[in-house]
Design a protein around this motif. Structure first.
Motif, short mmCIF file in Angstrom:
data_model
loop_
_atom_site.label_atom_id
_atom_site.label_comp_id
_atom_site.label_asym_id
_atom_site.label_seq_id
_atom_site.Cartn_x
_atom_site.Cartn_y
_atom_site.Cartn_z
N GLU A 146 -76.31 -144.37 40.00
CA GLU A 146 -76.33 -145.82 40.20
C GLU A 146 -76.11 -146.56 38.89
O GLU A 146 -75.32 -147.52 38.83
CB GLU A 146 -77.68 -146.22 40.81
N ILE A 147 -76.77 -146.11 37.83
CA ILE A 147 -76.62 -146.77 36.52
C ILE A 147 -75.23 -146.52 35.95
O ILE A 147 -74.62 -147.41 35.38
CB ILE A 147 -77.72 -146.27 35.56
N TYR A 148 -74.72 -145.32 36.14
CA TYR A 148 -73.37 -145.00 35.66
C TYR A 148 -72.33 -145.88 36.35
O TYR A 148 -71.34 -146.31 35.73
CB TYR A 148 -73.07 -143.52 35.93
N ALA A 149 -72.54 -146.18 37.61
CA ALA A 149 -71.58 -146.99 38.38
C ALA A 149 -71.77 -148.48 38.19
O ALA A 149 -70.94 -149.28 38.64
CB ALA A 149 -71.69 -146.64 39.86
N ASN A 150 -72.85 -148.87 37.52
CA ASN A 150 -73.15 -150.30 37.35
C ASN A 150 -72.31 -150.89 36.22
O ASN A 150 -72.48 -150.53 35.04
CB ASN A 150 -74.64 -150.46 37.01
N PRO A 151 -71.39 -151.79 36.51
CA PRO A 151 -70.51 -152.36 35.46
C PRO A 151 -71.27 -153.19 34.44
O PRO A 151 -70.79 -153.41 33.33
CB PRO A 151 -69.53 -153.23 36.25
N GLY A 152 -72.49 -153.61 34.80
CA GLY A 152 -73.27 -154.43 33.88
C GLY A 152 -73.72 -153.68 32.64
O GLY A 152 -74.04 -154.30 31.62
N PHE A 153 -73.76 -152.34 32.71
CA PHE A 153 -74.18 -151.54 31.56
C PHE A 153 -73.02 -150.79 30.90
O PHE A 153 -73.21 -150.12 29.88
CB PHE A 153 -75.23 -150.51 31.99
N ARG A 154 -71.84 -150.88 31.50
CA ARG A 154 -70.73 -150.01 31.07
C ARG A 154 -70.38 -150.19 29.60
O ARG A 154 -70.25 -149.22 28.85
CB ARG A 154 -69.50 -150.28 31.94
N ASN A 155 -70.24 -151.43 29.14
CA ASN A 155 -69.84 -151.66 27.74
C ASN A 155 -70.85 -151.10 26.76
O ASN A 155 -70.49 -150.54 25.72
CB ASN A 155 -69.65 -153.17 27.49
N LEU A 218 -83.65 -151.55 32.06
CA LEU A 218 -83.90 -150.58 33.13
C LEU A 218 -85.38 -150.54 33.52
O LEU A 218 -85.70 -150.40 34.70
CB LEU A 218 -83.45 -149.18 32.68
N ARG A 219 -86.25 -150.68 32.53
CA ARG A 219 -87.68 -150.67 32.86
C ARG A 219 -88.05 -151.89 33.71
O ARG A 219 -88.87 -151.80 34.62
CB ARG A 219 -88.51 -150.64 31.57
N ARG A 220 -87.43 -153.02 33.39
CA ARG A 220 -87.68 -154.22 34.21
C ARG A 220 -87.14 -154.04 35.62
O ARG A 220 -87.78 -154.40 36.60
CB ARG A 220 -87.03 -155.45 33.57
N GLN A 221 -85.94 -153.46 35.72
CA GLN A 221 -85.27 -153.35 37.01
C GLN A 221 -85.91 -152.31 37.93
O GLN A 221 -86.03 -152.52 39.13
CB GLN A 221 -83.80 -153.01 36.79
N TYR A 222 -86.31 -151.18 37.33
CA TYR A 222 -86.79 -150.07 38.17
C TYR A 222 -88.29 -149.79 38.03
O TYR A 222 -88.82 -148.96 38.77
CB TYR A 222 -86.01 -148.79 37.83
N GLY A 223 -88.97 -150.44 37.11
CA GLY A 223 -90.41 -150.23 36.94
C GLY A 223 -90.75 -148.82 36.53
O GLY A 223 -91.74 -148.25 37.02
N ASP A 235 -79.01 -139.04 30.14
CA ASP A 235 -78.17 -138.40 31.16
C ASP A 235 -76.96 -139.27 31.52
O ASP A 235 -75.88 -138.75 31.82
CB ASP A 235 -79.00 -138.09 32.41
N VAL A 236 -77.13 -140.60 31.50
CA VAL A 236 -75.99 -141.48 31.75
C VAL A 236 -75.02 -141.41 30.57
O VAL A 236 -73.80 -141.39 30.77
CB VAL A 236 -76.45 -142.94 32.00
N ILE A 237 -75.53 -141.37 29.36
CA ILE A 237 -74.67 -141.23 28.17
C ILE A 237 -73.87 -139.95 28.28
O ILE A 237 -72.67 -139.91 27.97
CB ILE A 237 -75.52 -141.23 26.88
#
Length: 243
Positions: A146-155, A218-223, A235-237
């Motif tokens: 999910e995080i890998y596919a999220n364009p908001g974190f891609r850059n 991520l901590r805010r978003q997923y707790g 792992d996303v890196i």
């Protein structure tokens, strides 16, 4: 950082769900470099449990090791004020792993008694059921995807990957560069070394800032707990590094 499966196995050992013999058998099958890496990961887990100096004597006693062994002497001398366990001689790595497993278990069980059932961190869930471990792995992989596919974190992730490559260039590339350049004077070598170190530090500072921003988001978003977020980011890196 070792795999999530390895981390689950160590937490299960802390809960008396998995045996010491099984973990030691896995460790014995690793290469020397892998053993040092796994030992470092274990020591980081220990420190995250906030052990106290009195845990050291208990760990030595529970491990069944002779107090004269290098791993025990190192820990007794330094207590918990430093982390040089990975510097043990190759012949002592397995003893070191055994000792730090028991140090982890002592510190973990104290924390587990207080945090058992804490919904924000799987470390404190009852891992006696194999399905729980599989659920943790499945949830982690879903979040990585999910995080890998999220364009908001891609850059940010792409920037971290590039900065890591710049800070730690491939060894073969460095060798090729040295063989194609003219020989440098002593002063030039020192100058180049200083410039290289300063550049590397700038890259590392940038990586830290980007990673910290992602971690907070991520901590805010997923707790999630800090350790879970750190593993997710790594792992996303890795996914981005693999292209």
């Amino acid at each position: 950082m070792g795999s999530l499966e390895d981390e689950i196995a160590i937490i299960q050992f802390g809960q008396d769900v998995r045996s010491e013999e099984e973990l030691r058998k896995r460790f014995k099958a690793l290469s020397v470099d892998e053993k040092r890496s796994r030992l470092f990961d274990l020591s980081m887990l220990v420190f995250s449990m906030q052990p106290v100096d009195s845990d050291v004597a208990q760990a030595i006693a529970h491990s069944g090791l002779d107090a004269s062994e290098a791993a025990c002497k190192q820990l007794e001398t330094e207590k918990l004020r430093s982390n040089r366990v990975v510097l043990l001689p190759e012949s002592e790595l397995e003893s070191g792993y055994r000792l730090w497993l028991h140090l982890f278990k002592i510190a973990y069980q104290r924390t587990y008694a207080r945090e058992k059932g804490n919904a924000t961190h799987w470390w404190y869930r009852d891992l006696a059921d194999d399905e729980t471990g599989q659920e943790i792995l499945t949830t982690h992989q879903r979040l990585v995807d999910e995080i890998y596919a999220n364009p908001g974190f891609r850059n940010e992730f792409i920037s971290i990957v590039r900065l890591r490559h710049a800070a730690f260039p491939d060894t073969s590339t460095r060798v090729e560069e040295r063989t194609t350049n003219n020989f440098l004077s002593y002063d030039e070598v020192i100058s180049v070394s200083i410039q290289s170190h300063e550049t590397q530090q700038k890259h590392l500072e940038a990586i830290h800032l980007l990673s910290d921003a992602i971690r907070k988001a991520l901590r805010r978003q997923y707790g999630l707990a800090a350790e879970q977020t750190r593993r997710l980011i790594e792992d996303v890196i890795q996914r981005y590094s693999e292209g």
